[in-house]
Design a protein around this motif. Structure first.
Motif, PDB file in Angstrom:
ATOM      1  N   THR A   6       0.838  -1.196   0.000  1.00  0.00           N
ATOM      2  CA  THR A   6       0.000   0.000   0.000  1.00  0.00           C
ATOM      3  C   THR A   6       0.869   1.240   0.000  1.00  0.00           C
ATOM      4  O   THR A   6       2.043   1.212   0.366  1.00  0.00           O
ATOM      5  N   ASN A 284      -5.844  -2.070  15.336  1.00  0.00           N
ATOM      6  CA  ASN A 284      -4.684  -1.589  14.585  1.00  0.00           C
ATOM      7  C   ASN A 284      -3.381  -2.309  14.940  1.00  0.00           C
ATOM      8  O   ASN A 284      -2.540  -2.548  14.068  1.00  0.00           O
ATOM      9  N   TYR A 287      -3.542  -5.715  13.310  1.00  0.00           N
ATOM     10  CA  TYR A 287      -3.397  -5.591  11.860  1.00  0.00           C
ATOM     11  C   TYR A 287      -1.934  -5.335  11.489  1.00  0.00           C
ATOM     12  O   TYR A 287      -1.447  -5.849  10.478  1.00  0.00           O
ATOM     13  N   LEU A 291       0.048  -7.496   8.829  1.00  0.00           N
ATOM     14  CA  LEU A 291       0.567  -6.889   7.611  1.00  0.00           C
ATOM     15  C   LEU A 291       2.019  -7.300   7.372  1.00  0.00           C
ATOM     16  O   LEU A 291       2.391  -7.709   6.263  1.00  0.00           O
ATOM     17  N   GLU A 340     -11.095   1.281   7.629  1.00  0.00           N
ATOM     18  CA  GLU A 340      -9.981   1.907   6.921  1.00  0.00           C
ATOM     19  C   GLU A 340      -9.011   2.560   7.907  1.00  0.00           C
ATOM     20  O   GLU A 340      -7.789   2.511   7.725  1.00  0.00           O
ATOM     21  N   ARG A 343      -6.735  -0.065   9.300  1.00  0.00           N
ATOM     22  CA  ARG A 343      -5.701  -0.422   8.334  1.00  0.00           C
ATOM     23  C   ARG A 343      -4.626   0.660   8.248  1.00  0.00           C
ATOM     24  O   ARG A 343      -3.425   0.368   8.253  1.00  0.00           O
ATOM     25  N   THR A 347      -0.826   0.248   9.341  1.00  0.00           N
ATOM     26  CA  THR A 347       0.192   0.354   8.292  1.00  0.00           C
ATOM     27  C   THR A 347       1.245   1.395   8.652  1.00  0.00           C
ATOM     28  O   THR A 347       2.446   1.205   8.403  1.00  0.00           O
ATOM     29  N   TRP A 653      -7.547  -9.905   6.152  1.00  0.00           N
ATOM     30  CA  TRP A 653      -8.182  -8.597   6.179  1.00  0.00           C
ATOM     31  C   TRP A 653      -9.383  -8.529   5.242  1.00  0.00           C
ATOM     32  O   TRP A 653     -10.391  -7.902   5.566  1.00  0.00           O
TER      33      TRP A 653
END
Length: 712
Positions: A6, A284, A287, A291, A340, A343, A347, A653
């Protein structure tokens, strides 16, 4: 595995080198570290040594090059995904009805090769670590490993997701939203933590440890700025202009020069998912681990028999006043979409940790050590050297203030509408209500002042008051294990206390909250006086932080002197007094009328484009019958030749698994898959896996398969 990186991530997925089988043998010592020290074997000297001397020298060189043994492990801790009150927001309406991503525990065992001293660090995607969980884990580890893992060297911590099922505490206050105790979620949590620890122990291999700190300034906001601003300027000068702790500290595990794992600490609440969410999610922090592990390193969580290849654990530090909701409203900032936001914040944490790979690093040197004491925070005498006025003071029996009932409005905590944050709750009714609820002890009111006492949870025996405080040393990195949510300035003062005793820079000390037990918040005395939510949730009065500072100062002194403090009186075992909740209890499963288990109720469309959502509904069974650890409730499969290849499951995800009761005993299972970028064109299908309970209590597996659909 087809996803492209991303835009939020500055580091693209890296190709992994071929790996040698792990058979327990020691690895070669010579390694070359990017941006670091080149360590080479001295072959010409060894040629003139006797075989015995040569072997001894080689072993010494190996220990010098890789002075630690490090093992890594990952395991599933997912609790009940249906009809279970969720832990964190204290919202009776937030009840699980499915699964977005699985909760996991990530473990590291770190051993000093020179002394064999070790520590176990486990970070779990759960709301809190309760004493009940810690005691059960310690008992299991003792049964498995004897005295290898003890009170002092086991550090259990939580990411503090507010999107996991609750009911696994042995203190009644935390089981209110689950209408009682949920043994299945308790056992899922304990089993997963133990499994991660066992896998880490089995994975031990020589390692070099490095630590680096980068800055991350767009992933948190101070949700209690008015209280923070009451702190002295010298304290506030340590942080950003907005009052955030932007330090992202990453411990890098290198084995034979290869990065095999990271343990990151960054201060931000795992509350990107709001009270509106009813899908189990690691939020978060979880995630971020997913990731890096799955998307960047190709870790397959369902392959339990294999080396995980990489473990990325994103732990908390002093995040008590740090919110991921950058607009300081629940589910808002960076966007208005809570998924979102999860994510993006995750990230960004990965990006900051990955930047440490190309930043200056510090090689950890020195041994491994640990100390732990249990402190009765309901009645601790705090020496004047640790208090703001230089006078001795005592802590108080636990009590909530009025602003606690307002909840954390920035992160969506539950509360009563008449209560607002700020001194006395900002409402004249607060004193009336508080007086009505509590009139018995003027001494408690005086001790807790200026807090307006709302609920004496200590006197009612609803919360833990004898609390574990821990100090762990890994080389010259010190980690303070705190059983609470620590604000950033509180964390600063705790770090200073350890640094002063150990004679190290404050950058070598971290505070890790949510560790080993849970006792709500720790604010500075100045923040306490502001009467915000965090101060009202500082249970033991204005001098709670000084009491903790005194304790960690003492732990550091013992560690420096090589002495062991008395363990102190532990919280009593409450396991026998738990009242099971009827929430989520399954009596019987039946398929829909004229259907069989696994039949498709709503079929997918014939074809989808990348970016579209595929949806299928099945006649299924209650997911609480079997939590399917090491397995999955769903798979997305692509046809490759004559066979089907799994491309996604319920830990990914892009998938969502929803449960809904139809009638009395039928379950409607809705599975969605958001077709990710990079997905190859071809034929796909979605499969459902469940377990149905009969009236006699037997449980049998059921499954269903969707019609084939195309991705264009």
């Amino acid at each position: 595995m087809w996803r492209t990186p991303t835009q939020e991530s500055p580091v693209s997925p890296r190709p992994r080198p071929a790996r040698t089988p792990r058979t327990g043998r020691l690895r070669a010592a010579a390694v070359a570290l990017t941006g670091g020290l080149v360590l080479a074997a001295t072959a010409p000297v060894a040629a003139f040594q006797s075989p015995a001397t040569s072997a001894t020298s080689a072993n010494a060189a190996s220990v010098a090059a890789q002075p630690y043994l490090v093992g890594r492990g990952i395991a599933d801790v997912t609790g009940e995904p249906a009809e279970a009150g969720m832990m964190g927001y204290a919202d009776l309406g937030q009840t699980s009805n499915g699964l977005h991503m699985r909760q996991r525990a990530r473990a590291f065992v770190i051993v000093d090769r020179a002394t064999d001293r070790r520590v176990l660090h486990v970070n779990a995607d759960v709301g809190m670590i309760f004493q009940s969980v810690r005691d059960a884990v310690l008992a299991r580890l003792t049964a498995r490993f004897g005295d290898r893992y003890r009170e002092a060297n086991v550090m259990l911590t939580a990411t503090h997701t507010h999107a996991g099922p609750g009911g696994f505490s042995h203190h009644n206050l935390y089981n209110i939203t689950t209408l009682g105790y949920h043994d299945k979620t308790f056992r899922a949590t304990v089993d997963g933590i133990v499994a991660a620890a066992e896998r880490a122990e089995a994975d031990l291999a020589p390692a070099d440890l490095r630590v680096a700190t980068t800055q991350l300034g767009n992933a948190s906001a101070n949700r209690s700025k008015r209280a923070y601003d009451r702190n002295p300027a010298a304290d506030r000068a340590q942080f950003s202009a907005g009052g955030t702790d932007t330090a992202s500290t990453t411990l890098q595990v290198l084995r034979d020069g290869r990065l095999d794992g990271v343990l990151n600490w960054f201060a931000v609440h795992a509350t990107s998912m709001s009270t509106d969410n009813q899908l189990v999610s690691p939020d978060n922090k979880g995630y971020a681990g997913y990731l890096w592990e799955h998307e960047h390193e190709g870790v397959d969580y369902l392959d339990d028999s294999a080396d995980p290849d990489f473990v990325a654990s994103f732990a908390q530090t002093n995040s008590g006043d740090m919110s991921p909701n950058l607009d300081l409203r629940p589910g808002t900032g960076p966007t208005s979409d809570q998924f979102e936001n999860t994510r993006i914040i995750g990230t960004r944490m990965v990006g900051a940790a990955q930047r440490s790979l190309t930043s200056p690093t510090r090689r950890l040197v020195g041994g491994v050590d640990s100390r732990l004491v249990h402190v009765d925070l309901a009645d601790t005498l705090v020496d004047g050297q640790f208090t703001p006025d230089g006078q001795d003071h005592r802590t108080c029996p636990a009590a909530f203030g009025a602003a606690f009932a307002a909840g954390s409005t920035e992160d969506g905590g539950g509360g009563l509408p008449i209560f607002k944050e700020g001194k006395d709750g900002g409402n004249p009714l607060v004193k009336v209500v508080a007086d009505a609820l509590y009139t018995a002890s003027p001494s408690l009111k005086a001790c807790q002042a200026p807090k307006e006492v709302l609920l004496p949870v200590g006197a009612l025996d609803l919360v833990q008051q004898k609390l574990p405080v821990q100090l762990v040393r890994i080389g010259d990195l010190y980690v303070v294990g705190m059983p609470a949510e620590v604000t950033i300035v509180s964390g600063l003062r705790l770090r200073r206390a350890v640094a002063e005793v150990m004679g190290v820079g404050i950058d070598k000390v971290l505070v890790q909250g949510y560790t080993n037990a849970y006792a709500h918040y720790v604010t500075t005395p100045e923040e306490y006086d502001a009467g915000e939510y965090e101060g009202a949730s500082t249970l033991f009065g204005r001098y709670e932080l000084p009491a903790f500072v005194q304790t960690v100062h003492g732990l550091a002194a013992h560690m420096k002197a090589g002495t062991t403090p008395p363990l102190g009186a532990k919280e009593r075992d409450r396991s026998a007094g738990q009242v099971p909740s009827l929430q989520g209890k399954v009596v019987v499963d039946d398929p829909h009328l004229f259907k069989k288990f696994g039949d498709v109720l709503t079929a997918p469309s014939a074809a989808y484009d990348v970016g579209q959502r595929v949806q299928v509904e099945f006649s299924g069974a209650h997911p609480n019958n079997h939590l399917r650890h090491g397995s999955t409730y769903l798979t997305v499969e692509r046809k490759v030749g004559a066979s089907w290849q799994r491309v996604a499951d319920d830990g990914d995800w892009e998938t969502r698994f929803r449960w809904r009761r139809d009638g009395i005993s039928a379950s409607r299972i809705t599975i969605t898959w958001d077709v990710p970028r990079g997905t190859p064109a071809g034929s796909y299908r979605i499969r459902y896996f469940g377990d149905a309970r009969s009236l006699l209590g037997t449980v049998r597996p059921v499954s269903g398969t969707s019609p084939t659909f195309a991705v264009r």
